[in-house]
Motif scaffolding. Structure first.
Motif, PDB file in Angstrom:
ATOM      1  N   ASN A  69      -3.805   5.511 -24.041  1.00  0.00           N
ATOM      2  CA  ASN A  69      -3.246   5.958 -25.320  1.00  0.00           C
ATOM      3  C   ASN A  69      -3.608   7.403 -25.662  1.00  0.00           C
ATOM      4  N   ARG A  70      -4.562   7.973 -24.902  1.00  0.00           N
ATOM      5  CA  ARG A  70      -5.014   9.342 -25.151  1.00  0.00           C
ATOM      6  C   ARG A  70      -5.380   9.545 -26.618  1.00  0.00           C
ATOM      7  N   ASP A  71      -6.070   8.572 -27.156  1.00  0.00           N
ATOM      8  CA  ASP A  71      -6.463   8.626 -28.566  1.00  0.00           C
ATOM      9  C   ASP A  71      -7.935   9.021 -28.644  1.00  0.00           C
ATOM     10  N   TYR A  72      -8.203  10.178 -29.266  1.00  0.00           N
ATOM     11  CA  TYR A  72      -9.575  10.678 -29.366  1.00  0.00           C
ATOM     12  C   TYR A  72     -10.241  10.254 -30.675  1.00  0.00           C
ATOM     13  N   SER A  73      -9.557   9.429 -31.453  1.00  0.00           N
ATOM     14  CA  SER A  73     -10.159   8.915 -32.672  1.00  0.00           C
ATOM     15  C   SER A  73     -11.390   8.098 -32.306  1.00  0.00           C
ATOM     16  N   ARG A  74     -12.494   8.386 -32.989  1.00  0.00           N
ATOM     17  CA  ARG A  74     -13.778   7.727 -32.745  1.00  0.00           C
ATOM     18  C   ARG A  74     -14.270   7.959 -31.308  1.00  0.00           C
ATOM     19  N   ASN A  75     -13.737   9.011 -30.658  1.00  0.00           N
ATOM     20  CA  ASN A  75     -14.162   9.372 -29.306  1.00  0.00           C
ATOM     21  C   ASN A  75     -14.207  10.891 -29.168  1.00  0.00           C
ATOM     22  N   GLU A  76     -14.591  11.550 -30.274  1.00  0.00           N
ATOM     23  CA  GLU A  76     -14.549  13.015 -30.274  1.00  0.00           C
ATOM     24  C   GLU A  76     -15.600  13.648 -29.362  1.00  0.00           C
ATOM     25  N   LYS A  77     -16.678  12.918 -29.088  1.00  0.00           N
ATOM     26  CA  LYS A  77     -17.687  13.489 -28.197  1.00  0.00           C
ATOM     27  C   LYS A  77     -17.125  13.704 -26.795  1.00  0.00           C
ATOM     28  N   LEU A  78     -16.210  12.831 -26.363  1.00  0.00           N
ATOM     29  CA  LEU A  78     -15.556  13.019 -25.076  1.00  0.00           C
ATOM     30  C   LEU A  78     -14.784  14.328 -25.074  1.00  0.00           C
ATOM     31  N   LEU A  79     -14.034  14.562 -26.138  1.00  0.00           N
ATOM     32  CA  LEU A  79     -13.241  15.783 -26.263  1.00  0.00           C
ATOM     33  C   LEU A  79     -14.139  17.021 -26.239  1.00  0.00           C
ATOM     34  N   LEU A  80     -15.198  16.991 -27.036  1.00  0.00           N
ATOM     35  CA  LEU A  80     -16.089  18.146 -27.123  1.00  0.00           C
ATOM     36  C   LEU A  80     -16.830  18.386 -25.812  1.00  0.00           C
ATOM     37  N   ARG A  81     -17.232  17.298 -25.156  1.00  0.00           N
ATOM     38  CA  ARG A  81     -17.998  17.438 -23.911  1.00  0.00           C
ATOM     39  C   ARG A  81     -17.154  18.091 -22.812  1.00  0.00           C
ATOM     40  N   PHE A  82     -15.887  17.720 -22.720  1.00  0.00           N
ATOM     41  CA  PHE A  82     -15.020  18.307 -21.705  1.00  0.00           C
ATOM     42  C   PHE A  82     -14.731  19.774 -21.983  1.00  0.00           C
ATOM     43  N   LEU A  83     -14.507  20.093 -23.246  1.00  0.00           N
ATOM     44  CA  LEU A  83     -14.033  21.431 -23.588  1.00  0.00           C
ATOM     45  C   LEU A  83     -15.158  22.452 -23.762  1.00  0.00           C
ATOM     46  N   LYS A  84     -16.419  21.997 -23.709  1.00  0.00           N
ATOM     47  CA  LYS A  84     -17.522  22.938 -23.913  1.00  0.00           C
ATOM     48  C   LYS A  84     -17.943  23.643 -22.620  1.00  0.00           C
ATOM     49  N   ASN A  85     -17.380  23.247 -21.493  1.00  0.00           N
ATOM     50  CA  ASN A  85     -17.730  23.890 -20.221  1.00  0.00           C
ATOM     51  C   ASN A  85     -17.333  25.362 -20.264  1.00  0.00           C
ATOM     52  N   TYR A 121     -20.677  20.026 -30.273  1.00  0.00           N
ATOM     53  CA  TYR A 121     -21.227  18.902 -29.503  1.00  0.00           C
ATOM     54  C   TYR A 121     -22.724  18.753 -29.776  1.00  0.00           C
ATOM     55  N   ASP A 122     -23.450  19.863 -29.748  1.00  0.00           N
ATOM     56  CA  ASP A 122     -24.894  19.825 -30.008  1.00  0.00           C
ATOM     57  C   ASP A 122     -25.179  19.356 -31.438  1.00  0.00           C
TER      58      ASP A 122
END
Length: 398
Positions: A69-85, A121-122
């Motif tokens: 579903n590509r739903d980042y609701s209640r899963n924002e840490k996944l989004l932040l972790r990927f994009l912080k590289n 993320y931090d």
């Protein structure tokens, strides 16, 4: 509206139109997500053209990890972790939109650097690690809840079976703005763009929702903890405007206690001194703590909580809080005479001292007073009679 005539209002050549169609198709297939009810695109912009392939592959990995579903609701840490590289110099733009009969852009959050995602993320991790939230536990029978609410509660706790260790979620903010998507997205823009957020605006939103639940005789504890978590997340980011806090960002190495004896109240205020930085705040908070201790004692003795009627539906000011403290003290003294016990004497003495130190002129709005009082009510269980507990038959008396 005739789609065949649209070129007249937005004239582009056929080649450009085909490029736009192909670009949108790629976005839909690879860079589209959902965030608390709103569709969005993640659009990368690289400094060097040769990096675009690696970046797009990384974004594709992100969407695959997010699930079907590509739903980042209640899963924002996944989004932040990927994009912080930060190995590739890349900006990210979030385009939130509605796609019905027409395509409407709701909010653009533009040119976010990996360093900003890393900061966010931090801040999430640091906030979740604060003992108030890490040790928070809901005492509720999941089997008695409807499926939707049960699944929601399980999704906001790290220990989902025991409903313990509260996660930080951006969705809490949406709850407090009454699910107003426009307001929520503007606040998200402020957070991702490092723009200040008005402290009093948030306090007004927090107490408005808490007050409604309280008036309807519902538990306010979870709401209160969520709201305080938002405050500490924003303190960690130094994003709160119109509030004086002690220090900008909370140290990663800061240590806290998990429970406090009544003689250690000031240690609690030291631990959470970023917020509790004045005697008026401390007096109001501790009055809330005392009142909840009284309510629990009343329920233990009478199976009812008549003192709730004295709380003015959490519409409080300085005078009302002072009267509540006097009336709560009088009621505890009456119970003490009945039971030949001295209930919460150290706590009452500490509150009286805080009232004296706070003076006659408080720098708190009435909504802020009401909110801080609700914090005390909901967090009263972190104070206990530890030093004399083994000498007491009843843990609530001193």
């Amino acid at each position: 509206f005739n789609p065949n005539e649209s070129w007249k209002t937005f004239p582009i050549c056929l080649k450009c139109a085909l490029c736009i169609e192909e670009g949108k198709k790629y976005l839909d297939e690879n860079l589209r997500g959902r965030f608390y009810g709103t569709e969005f695109y993640m659009i990368p912009k690289v400094l060097f053209d040769e990096d675009i392939g690696r970046v797009l592959e990384r974004y594709k990995d992100l969407t695959e990890n997010a699930g079907i579903n590509r739903d980042y609701s209640r899963n924002e840490k996944l989004l932040l972790r990927f994009l912080k590289n930060s190995d590739i110099y890349c900006y990210t733009t979030f385009m939130f939109f509605n796609e019905g009969n027409d395509f409407k852009v709701l909010q653009m959050i533009e040119d976010i650097l990996p360093s900003r995602f890393s900061t966010l993320y931090d801040a999430v991790k640091r906030t979740e690690n604060i003992p108030l939230f890490r040790n928070y536990k809901m005492n509720i029978d999941l089997k008695k809840l409807n499926k939707k609410y049960r699944e929601y509660l399980k999704s906001i706790f790290k220990n989902e079976e025991d409903l313990e260790e509260l996660k930080f979620l951006f969705g809490y903010i949406k709850e407090f703005v009454d699910n107003d998507n426009e307001v929520f997205l503007k606040l998200m823009n402020s957070i991702f763009s490092d723009e200040k957020i008005d402290y009093y605006y948030l306090i007004n939103k927090f107490i408005s929702k808490i007050r409604r639940e309280f008036i309807n005789s519902k538990s306010i504890d979870l709401l209160v903890y969520k709201s305080f978590m938002i405050i500490y997340f924003l303190i960690n980011l130094n994003l709160l405007n119109n509030i004086s806090v002690r220090g900008d960002i909370i140290s990663k190495d800061k240590s806290y206690k998990t429970i406090y004896d009544y003689s250690e109240v000031d240690e609690f205020f030291d631990d959470y001194g970023e917020f509790f930085n004045s005697d008026d705040k401390k007096a109001v908070f501790l009055t809330g703590v005392l009142v909840n201790k009284l309510l629990n004692l009343q329920y233990q003795k009478r199976q009812s909580k008549p003192f709730l009627a004295k709380l003015h539906g959490l519409k409080l000011d300085k005078s009302k809080v002072e009267n509540i403290f006097k009336e709560a003290t009088q009621k505890l003294m009456e119970y003490g005479q009945e039971d030949n016990k001295n209930y919460y004497s150290r706590l009452r003495e500490n509150i009286a001292s805080k009232f004296l130190k706070s003076g006659n002129e408080w720098n708190l709005s009435n909504n802020e007073i009401s909110y801080i009082f609700s914090l005390g009510i909901s967090m009263s269980n972190i104070f206990d009679n530890l030093k004399n507990k083994n000498e007491q038959i009843n843990e609530i008396n001193e």
